[in-house]
Motif scaffolding. Structure first.
Motif, short mmCIF file in Angstrom:
data_model
loop_
_atom_site.label_atom_id
_atom_site.label_comp_id
_atom_site.label_asym_id
_atom_site.label_seq_id
_atom_site.Cartn_x
_atom_site.Cartn_y
_atom_site.Cartn_z
N LEU A 69 26.99 69.02 42.69
CA LEU A 69 26.76 69.85 43.86
C LEU A 69 25.54 69.30 44.58
N THR A 70 25.71 68.95 45.86
CA THR A 70 24.61 68.46 46.68
C THR A 70 24.27 69.54 47.71
N ILE A 71 22.98 69.86 47.79
CA ILE A 71 22.48 70.88 48.71
C ILE A 71 21.43 70.23 49.59
N ILE A 72 21.60 70.34 50.92
CA ILE A 72 20.63 69.72 51.82
C ILE A 72 20.29 70.66 52.97
N LYS A 73 19.04 70.56 53.40
CA LYS A 73 18.60 71.29 54.59
C LYS A 73 19.16 70.54 55.79
N GLU A 74 19.82 71.28 56.67
CA GLU A 74 20.37 70.67 57.88
C GLU A 74 20.07 71.56 59.07
N ASN A 75 20.20 71.00 60.23
CA ASN A 75 19.98 71.76 61.46
C ASN A 75 21.30 72.41 61.87
N ILE A 76 21.78 73.32 61.03
CA ILE A 76 23.02 74.05 61.31
C ILE A 76 22.70 75.53 61.31
N SER A 77 23.56 76.31 61.92
CA SER A 77 23.36 77.75 61.89
C SER A 77 24.70 78.44 61.98
N GLY A 78 24.73 79.64 61.48
CA GLY A 78 25.94 80.45 61.53
C GLY A 78 25.57 81.91 61.51
N ALA A 79 26.51 82.73 61.86
CA ALA A 79 26.29 84.18 61.89
C ALA A 79 26.27 84.74 60.46
N TYR A 80 25.56 85.85 60.30
CA TYR A 80 25.55 86.54 59.03
C TYR A 80 26.92 87.16 58.77
N ARG A 81 27.36 87.10 57.54
CA ARG A 81 28.62 87.72 57.13
C ARG A 81 28.34 88.56 55.89
N ASP A 82 28.75 89.82 55.90
CA ASP A 82 28.37 90.71 54.79
C ASP A 82 29.27 90.59 53.55
N TYR A 83 30.45 90.03 53.65
CA TYR A 83 31.37 89.85 52.51
C TYR A 83 31.66 91.18 51.80
N ASN A 84 31.72 92.27 52.52
CA ASN A 84 31.99 93.56 51.88
C ASN A 84 33.42 93.61 51.35
N TRP A 85 33.59 94.32 50.24
CA TRP A 85 34.89 94.58 49.64
C TRP A 85 34.92 95.98 49.10
N ASP A 86 36.01 96.39 48.46
CA ASP A 86 36.20 97.79 48.05
C ASP A 86 35.46 98.19 46.77
N SER A 87 35.05 97.23 45.96
CA SER A 87 34.41 97.55 44.68
C SER A 87 32.90 97.65 44.82
N LYS A 88 32.34 98.73 44.25
CA LYS A 88 30.88 98.87 44.24
C LYS A 88 30.33 97.99 43.12
N ASN A 89 29.24 97.31 43.38
CA ASN A 89 28.65 96.40 42.40
C ASN A 89 27.91 97.15 41.30
N SER A 90 28.01 96.62 40.10
CA SER A 90 27.23 97.13 38.98
C SER A 90 25.78 96.73 39.18
N LYS A 91 24.88 97.47 38.57
CA LYS A 91 23.46 97.12 38.67
C LYS A 91 23.16 95.85 37.89
N SER A 92 23.87 95.63 36.78
CA SER A 92 23.67 94.45 35.95
C SER A 92 24.98 93.68 35.87
N ASN A 93 24.90 92.35 36.02
CA ASN A 93 26.09 91.51 36.11
C ASN A 93 25.96 90.27 35.24
N LYS A 94 27.04 89.94 34.53
CA LYS A 94 27.05 88.75 33.68
C LYS A 94 27.08 87.50 34.56
N ILE A 95 26.22 86.55 34.23
CA ILE A 95 26.15 85.29 34.96
C ILE A 95 26.21 84.13 33.97
N ASP A 96 26.41 82.94 34.50
CA ASP A 96 26.34 81.71 33.71
C ASP A 96 25.33 80.78 34.36
N ILE A 97 24.70 79.95 33.56
CA ILE A 97 23.80 78.92 34.06
C ILE A 97 24.67 77.72 34.45
N CYS A 98 24.42 77.14 35.62
CA CYS A 98 25.20 75.98 36.08
C CYS A 98 25.02 74.80 35.13
#
Length: 154
Positions: free
Chosen positions: A81-110
């Protein structure tokens, strides 16, 4: 004596097994978070901001990256995965869906290769490693990355 020794060995083995497979968890931030003037409501956000090891992480979705002026590229051949700072911009998107998020969530380390602005990141040695949640990579908003690498105001 033998029963006590056997019980001790079993207890030690159980503790080692639990620690070897212990999952990491990240929380929905209890504080309010504003990114580039946009207040983020994580209650129903499919890719919410997360807090891991007391640092807020943001999701590296297509729209979130462009909103923050960052570009990503995945190379499946090199597992990088390559991540770079660029002179790009985009509108904010909230990505809302029907499920309410838990306060604690299982994650994995990349576990894949990561390059930020042409610098290789050893994610296993990072105090605040990149993480995965809902199959999306999350990036830590540390001073080192947010300010030094991406030039954001903190």
């Amino acid at each position: 004596m033998t029963k006590k020794l056997l019980a001790l060995v079993f207890t030690i083995f159980a503790c080692l097994t639990i620690n070897a497979y212990a999952a990491d968890y990240a929380n929905i931030p209890a504080c309010s978070v504003t990114l580039s003037g946009q207040s983020v409501d994580n209650s129903y956000r499919q890719y919410p901001l997360l807090q891991y090891r007391d640092i807020v992480y943001f999701p590296m979705t297509y729209h979130d990256c462009r909103f923050l002026g960052v570009a990503t590229d995945w190379n499946g051949a090199t597992n990088t995965l390559t991540i770079i700072k660029e002179n790009i911009s985009g509108a904010y998107r909230d990505y809302n869906w029907d499920s309410k998020n838990s306060k604690s969530n299982k994650i994995d380390i990349c576990k894949f290769n990561i390059v930020v602005n042409s610098k290789v990141i050893d994610n296993e040695k990072e105090e605040y490693p990149l993480i995965l949640f809902r199959d999306v990579t999350y990036f830590p908003l540390t001073w080192r990355f947010a300010v030094d690498e991406f030039g954001w105001e903190y």
